[in-house]
Design a protein around this motif. Structure first.
Motif, short mmCIF file in Angstrom:
data_model
loop_
_atom_site.label_atom_id
_atom_site.label_comp_id
_atom_site.label_asym_id
_atom_site.label_seq_id
_atom_site.Cartn_x
_atom_site.Cartn_y
_atom_site.Cartn_z
N ASP A 193 0.85 -1.21 0.00
CA ASP A 193 0.00 0.00 0.00
C ASP A 193 0.88 1.25 0.00
O ASP A 193 0.75 2.12 0.84
CB ASP A 193 -0.92 -0.02 1.23
N ARG A 194 1.78 1.33 -0.98
CA ARG A 194 2.69 2.46 -1.06
C ARG A 194 2.62 3.13 -2.44
O ARG A 194 3.64 3.50 -3.03
CB ARG A 194 4.13 2.02 -0.77
N ALA A 195 1.43 3.28 -2.96
CA ALA A 195 1.28 3.86 -4.29
C ALA A 195 1.89 5.26 -4.36
O ALA A 195 1.75 6.06 -3.44
CB ALA A 195 -0.21 3.93 -4.64
N ASP A 196 2.57 5.51 -5.47
CA ASP A 196 3.24 6.80 -5.68
C ASP A 196 3.02 7.21 -7.13
O ASP A 196 3.80 6.89 -8.02
CB ASP A 196 4.74 6.66 -5.37
N GLY A 197 1.92 7.93 -7.36
CA GLY A 197 1.56 8.30 -8.72
C GLY A 197 2.57 9.20 -9.39
O GLY A 197 2.83 9.06 -10.60
#
Length: 445
Positions: A193-197
């Motif tokens: 859960d470390r999304a980085d757009g």
């Protein structure tokens, strides 16, 4: 050396870079400015060489799209609690908290800021010019790339050719502190859960040119900051201070400025003097009329900038008021005792440079952070547009004219600005940094 300058594609952002561009050019360096087609007349009008990049879309079209997006976001339910304004739930929005011991943004807050604010704006202005900017860099091979804050195409182009590069700020550096908060919160998230757009977007473009992602693509190897220390919430070793030097563009000094003011002169402007299309006034004419009615008996000379069509809608103009469509800030502000304005880059920077206490009336995204820094410095005050009325503005102007503590703080900031390295001095520093970058690249091979 060869220097490629990539402004964020709006005129005010271009003008912010022109004094440094000229310092580099007069030092003997080759300078090219990559601009969208509607900026090229301003590039060449400043005596610089332009490179056409991006679509033929005008700044006014881009602004209107941004306004539509902002209206949609304003209508959507808030989530995460950051980035909506200076106040949330009766307390300061952490995004605009300048205290050294401030609380960091939470994961939810930081994610929302980047996904709803930073990334969409970055994509809109960079995707359509990225290939042109990188393509020119691969052909011309600059030694140094200077890119305006949010003009990430400049960072990718520099990485693609191995050039040194620096981000040039136009306001308080809210983006670096947001990014630091995001990365800090990300480390505490489960790996899945470390999304980085922002990283994903930049990695896609950088990978196209064989370049791995690094945080330098977000914040630059260095950051050039034209604001004094009170306006740097976080001090970083990679920051290069630069004295704010105004560039008005082609202008003629009005003859009335040759005469000294008969009373304290106050400049009031609620629209961009350096604009990218039709001037959009922050306040309606009816509200400006209310202000004029309230200040008409003050012992001052009020210089009010208004488009001609707005001037014609005024019912009464006091004897102490001079109406003008525009005025070069670098010429009028040295004669002013106070300034009331909309918080734009140029008006804000000029007020600091000339030691003029200021009242900010604005809803711009960066203004709450400017305000917190300005109030901390003691050199100005602010009002929200919704709170503006005639008596309130009158009281603020009287305070700006008479409060010696405010005036002393403004003079202190002026002295600090004038002791910062001028663009000519910074040009020499940049040349040294490029030499060090070349040496480091050569030793790494």
């Amino acid at each position: 050396m060869r220097v490629l300058i990539v402004p964020f594609p709006f005129k005010t952002h271009l003008f912010n870079l022109i004094p440094l561009a000229w310092s580099l050019q007069t030092a003997g360096h080759e300078v090219r400015v990559a601009g969208w087609p509607d900026l090229l007349d301003d590039v060449t009008g400043a005596g610089l060489t332009g490179i056409s990049v991006g679509p033929g879309e005008t700044a006014e079209v881009r602004k209107e799209r941004d306004r539509r997006d902002q209206r949609k976001k304003a209508a959507a339910p808030a989530a995460g609690g950051a980035g909506q304004g200076p106040q949330q739930g009766g307390g300061l929005d952490p995004l605009f908290d300048v205290r050294p011991d401030r609380d960091r943004l939470s994961w939810e807050q930081a994610t929302r800021v980047f996904e709803s604010l930073v990334l969409p704006q970055a994509r809109r202005s960079n995707d359509s010019m990225m290939e042109d900017v990188v393509g020119f860099a691969l052909e011309w091979k600059p030694d140094l790339v200077l890119w305006g804050a949010k003009a990430f195409a400049g960072a990718v182009a520099a990485a693609a050719v191995g050039a040194a590069h620096a981000r040039v700020l136009y306001s308080v550096d809210v983006y670096s502190r947001m990014r630091e908060d995001f990365l800090h919160a990300q480390e505490r998230q489960p790996p899945e859960d470390r999304a980085d757009g922002l990283r994903d977007w930049l990695s896609g473009w950088a990978g196209k040119y064989g370049v791995p992602f690094s945080e330098d693509l977000v914040n630059g190897q260095f950051t050039i900051d034209p604001l004094p220390g009170d306006f740097r919430p976080d001090h970083r070793p990679t920051t290069l201070p630069m004295q704010f030097v105004p560039y008005n563009g082609p202008t003629v000094v009005p003859r009335w400025l040759a005469e000294p003011p008969r009373a304290p002169r106050v400049l009031m402007t609620f629209g961009d003097a350096v604009n990218d299309g039709p001037v959009r006034q922050l306040l309606p004419v009816e509200k400006i009329q209310e202000i004029l009615d309230s200040v008409g008996d003050l012992e001052m000379e009020l210089v009010l900038t208004l488009p001609r069509e707005s001037q014609e809608k005024l019912r009464r103009v006091p004897d102490n008021t001079r109406l003008v469509e525009s005025v070069p800030l670098a010429d009028v502000l040295p004669t002013c005792t106070a300034m009331v304005h909309h918080g734009g880059t140029w008006s804000f920077g000029c007020a600091l440079r000339y030691g003029v206490p200021q009242l900010l009336v604005s809803r711009a995204f960066d203004v709450p952070l400017k305000l917190q820094c300005l109030e901390r410095s003691g050199a100005g005050i602010a009002m929200k547009p919704a709170e503006v009325d005639g008596p309130g503005v009158r009281a603020a102007i009287v305070r700006l004219i008479e409060d010696e503590a405010l005036r002393a703080s403004a003079r202190r900031l002026r002295l600090e600005v004038l002791t910062m390295p001028a663009p000519n001095e910074l040009a020499r520093t940049l040349a040294q940094l490029v030499d060090a970058h070349r040496a480091g690249a050569a030793s790494a091979r």
